[in-house]
Scaffold this motif. Structure first.
Motif, PDB file in Angstrom:
ATOM      1  N   VAL A   1      13.325   1.316 -30.255  1.00  0.00           N
ATOM      2  CA  VAL A   1      12.761   1.987 -29.066  1.00  0.00           C
ATOM      3  C   VAL A   1      11.671   2.971 -29.487  1.00  0.00           C
ATOM      4  CG1 VAL A   1      13.294   3.549 -27.145  1.00  0.00           C
ATOM      5  CG2 VAL A   1      14.859   1.683 -27.694  1.00  0.00           C
ATOM      6  N   LEU A   2      11.986   3.778 -30.508  1.00  0.00           N
ATOM      7  CA  LEU A   2      11.003   4.785 -30.938  1.00  0.00           C
ATOM      8  C   LEU A   2       9.756   4.130 -31.535  1.00  0.00           C
ATOM      9  CD1 LEU A   2      13.348   7.518 -32.466  1.00  0.00           C
ATOM     10  CD2 LEU A   2      12.373   7.398 -30.180  1.00  0.00           C
ATOM     11  N   SER A   3       9.952   2.992 -32.213  1.00  0.00           N
ATOM     12  CA  SER A   3       8.799   2.312 -32.823  1.00  0.00           C
ATOM     13  C   SER A   3       7.825   1.803 -31.755  1.00  0.00           C
ATOM     14  CB  SER A   3       9.260   1.142 -33.702  1.00  0.00           C
ATOM     15  OG  SER A   3       9.650   0.048 -32.880  1.00  0.00           O
ATOM     16  N   ARG A   4       8.318   1.661 -30.513  1.00  0.00           N
ATOM     17  CA  ARG A   4       7.447   1.204 -29.420  1.00  0.00           C
ATOM     18  C   ARG A   4       6.842   2.386 -28.659  1.00  0.00           C
ATOM     19  NH1 ARG A   4       8.699  -4.378 -28.766  1.00  0.00           N
ATOM     20  NH2 ARG A   4       7.075  -4.376 -27.198  1.00  0.00           N
TER      21      ARG A   4
ATOM     22  N   GLU B   1      18.558 -14.548 -15.098  1.00  0.00           N
ATOM     23  CA  GLU B   1      19.119 -14.241 -16.411  1.00  0.00           C
ATOM     24  C   GLU B   1      19.466 -12.760 -16.385  1.00  0.00           C
ATOM     25  OE1 GLU B   1      16.652 -15.058 -19.781  1.00  0.00           O
ATOM     26  OE2 GLU B   1      16.626 -17.207 -19.375  1.00  0.00           O
ATOM     27  N   SER B   2      20.724 -12.479 -16.542  1.00  0.00           N
ATOM     28  CA  SER B   2      21.164 -11.085 -16.552  1.00  0.00           C
ATOM     29  C   SER B   2      21.090 -10.563 -17.983  1.00  0.00           C
ATOM     30  CB  SER B   2      22.603 -11.025 -16.027  1.00  0.00           C
ATOM     31  OG  SER B   2      23.133  -9.758 -16.233  1.00  0.00           O
ATOM     32  N   TRP B   3      20.157  -9.657 -18.247  1.00  0.00           N
ATOM     33  CA  TRP B   3      19.957  -9.134 -19.603  1.00  0.00           C
ATOM     34  C   TRP B   3      20.804  -7.884 -19.790  1.00  0.00           C
ATOM     35  CZ3 TRP B   3      15.566 -10.061 -23.304  1.00  0.00           C
ATOM     36  CH2 TRP B   3      15.083 -11.350 -23.172  1.00  0.00           C
ATOM     37  N   GLN B   4      21.701  -7.940 -20.764  1.00  0.00           N
ATOM     38  CA  GLN B   4      22.644  -6.829 -20.958  1.00  0.00           C
ATOM     39  C   GLN B   4      22.478  -6.215 -22.350  1.00  0.00           C
ATOM     40  OE1 GLN B   4      26.455  -8.640 -20.304  1.00  0.00           O
ATOM     41  NE2 GLN B   4      26.063  -9.014 -18.132  1.00  0.00           N
ATOM     42  N   GLY B   5      22.428  -4.908 -22.398  1.00  0.00           N
ATOM     43  CA  GLY B   5      22.298  -4.184 -23.676  1.00  0.00           C
ATOM     44  C   GLY B   5      23.645  -3.941 -24.309  1.00  0.00           C
ATOM     45  N   VAL B   6      24.282  -5.036 -24.727  1.00  0.00           N
ATOM     46  CA  VAL B   6      25.627  -4.943 -25.319  1.00  0.00           C
ATOM     47  C   VAL B   6      25.521  -5.189 -26.823  1.00  0.00           C
ATOM     48  CG1 VAL B   6      27.820  -6.211 -25.473  1.00  0.00           C
ATOM     49  CG2 VAL B   6      26.860  -5.629 -23.231  1.00  0.00           C
ATOM     50  N   ARG B   7      26.239  -4.370 -27.609  1.00  0.00           N
ATOM     51  CA  ARG B   7      26.274  -4.582 -29.068  1.00  0.00           C
ATOM     52  C   ARG B   7      27.716  -4.794 -29.516  1.00  0.00           C
ATOM     53  NH1 ARG B   7      25.563  -0.682 -31.700  1.00  0.00           N
ATOM     54  NH2 ARG B   7      25.627   0.922 -30.105  1.00  0.00           N
TER      55      ARG B   7
ATOM     56  N   SER C   1      20.117  -0.144 -23.255  1.00  0.00           N
ATOM     57  CA  SER C   1      19.465  -0.809 -22.126  1.00  0.00           C
ATOM     58  C   SER C   1      17.959  -0.606 -22.175  1.00  0.00           C
ATOM     59  CB  SER C   1      20.057  -0.349 -20.788  1.00  0.00           C
ATOM     60  OG  SER C   1      19.740   0.982 -20.502  1.00  0.00           O
ATOM     61  N   THR C   2      17.494   0.494 -22.756  1.00  0.00           N
ATOM     62  CA  THR C   2      16.042   0.677 -22.895  1.00  0.00           C
ATOM     63  C   THR C   2      15.490  -0.359 -23.874  1.00  0.00           C
ATOM     64  OG1 THR C   2      16.178   3.028 -22.377  1.00  0.00           O
ATOM     65  CG2 THR C   2      14.226   2.303 -23.569  1.00  0.00           C
ATOM     66  N   ALA C   3      16.194  -0.567 -24.990  1.00  0.00           N
ATOM     67  CA  ALA C   3      15.750  -1.580 -25.959  1.00  0.00           C
ATOM     68  C   ALA C   3      15.742  -2.959 -25.300  1.00  0.00           C
ATOM     69  CB  ALA C   3      16.678  -1.575 -27.175  1.00  0.00           C
TER      70      ALA C   3
ATOM     71  N   PRO D   1      20.422  -9.716 -25.980  1.00  0.00           N
ATOM     72  CA  PRO D   1      19.502  -9.867 -27.120  1.00  0.00           C
ATOM     73  C   PRO D   1      19.769  -8.919 -28.287  1.00  0.00           C
ATOM     74  CG  PRO D   1      18.421  -8.705 -25.335  1.00  0.00           C
ATOM     75  CD  PRO D   1      19.747  -9.123 -24.805  1.00  0.00           C
ATOM     76  N   ILE D   2      20.532  -7.840 -28.080  1.00  0.00           N
ATOM     77  CA  ILE D   2      20.755  -6.908 -29.204  1.00  0.00           C
ATOM     78  C   ILE D   2      22.210  -6.946 -29.652  1.00  0.00           C
ATOM     79  CG2 ILE D   2      18.839  -5.390 -28.514  1.00  0.00           C
ATOM     80  CD1 ILE D   2      21.017  -3.395 -27.500  1.00  0.00           C
TER      81      ILE D   2
END
Ligand code: SF4
Length: 314
Positions: free
Chosen positions: A196-199, A152-158, A18-20, A183-184
């Protein structure tokens, strides 16, 4: 903001995915068109709360709304049901009395849900996700829709997280004016961490303490190493679960209920399951090797300072 403007709503859990996702939403829409929301289950680790409520807002210059489920009306209805119906069903008076003595809302969503249900969720009856996360988050979105906004519901689902997510779409329409964006969905866990770390954004410190996932502490699906790790690093959470097992047991007809279950526990009677799955039994089991028959002395050693499975500390 004009009612026809679309808003990205990012559900933030404190986990890496979810952070990404929050970072990607900010990249696409900027701060003005993003909102962030956290569903607090009341069974969160204090490090997760600090990460979501303090670190991320400061680091990303955002505010994160918090939603919490409320089960006071459900518990009030359950009290009436227990008082009126349990005696008709042959439940002994002392069991009715015990349940009524404990059936009061505590304000802790996870505990109140279990008191209402008279049991903890399980893998087969995983009502916690629906009641503690999905419903409050859906209500948050529906309120925005009712105000005329397109969301737009953005979900951190892989997809590689689980079989259930294998076919998750990158974008789909949930209802009129309501889109879901993932998106991921094609990313690996390592890609997410690296991004995440690269940011220049840190991850929840629980990862560098050896936890491979972040969510309720403990989660009903906690793995053996997760239980062992929690018991050594954060024993106060084991104390919390022990107390919750006592309270939820009082609200149940059987007199006991456990947060965790052995995967091979099928077919055993309830008392056997309680003896082998209460939190202290599960902690003892988590320190064993070879299928739980022997104690593994290495499990008693002090935990290493960083044992992340995602290479967070180089
Ligand atoms: S993290 Fe685990 S215990 Fe918490 S809501 Fe999700 S499945 Fe249930």
């Amino acid at each position: 903001m004009s009612p026809t403007t679309s808003l990205a709503i990012v559900s933030v859990s404190g986990g890496k995915d979810s952070t990404a996702t929050a970072l990607l939403a900010l990249d696409r829409y900027g701060h003005d068109r993003c909102r962030f929301v956290f569903a607090d289950t009341g069974n969160e680790h204090e490090l997760t709360l600090e990460y979501v409520q303090d670190y991320l807002p400061r680091r990303l210059n955002i505010s994160i709304d918090t939603v919490r489920a409320d089960f006071s009306a459900d518990i009030a209805r359950k009290r009436v049901y227990v008082a009126e119906q349990w005696p008709n069903k042959g439940v002994p008076a002392e069991v009715v009395e015990r349940a009524l003595s404990i059936l009061h809302p505590t304000g802790i969503p996870f505990l109140d849900l279990c008191l209402w249900k008279g049991r903890f969720p399980s893998r087969k009856a995983q009502f916690c996700t629906q009641e503690l996360k999905r419903r409050p988050l859906d209500k948050y979105l529906l309120d925005l829709l009712a105000a005329g906004l397109i969301v737009e519901s953005w979900q951190g689902v892989r997809r590689d997280e689980s079989d259930a997510r294998r076919d998750a779409a990158e974008r789909e329409r949930a209802a009129e004016g309501w889109w879901i964006e993932r998106p991921i969905v094609d990313w690996s866990a390592q890609q997410t961490v690296d991004f995440v770390l690269s940011r220049g954004v840190q991850l929840n410190p629980l990862y560098s303490q050896g936890h491979s996932r972040v969510g309720c502490y403990l989660c009903i699906n906690e793995c053996k190493d997760g239980i062992n790790n929690a018991s050594r690093r954060h024993p106060h959470h084991i104390d919390k679960i022990r107390e919750w097992e006592r309270l939820v047991g009082m609200a149940s007809k059987r007199g006991f209920s456990t947060l965790l279950h052995h995967a091979d526990g099928e077919g055993h009677d309830a008392e056997h399951a309680f003896r082998h799955c209460n939190i202290d039994a599960m902690v003892a089991w988590s320190r064993t090797a070879f299928g739980g028959r022997q104690f593994d002395l290495l499990k008693f050693a002090a935990p290493p300072s960083c044992s992340s499975t995602y290479g967070l500390c180089e």
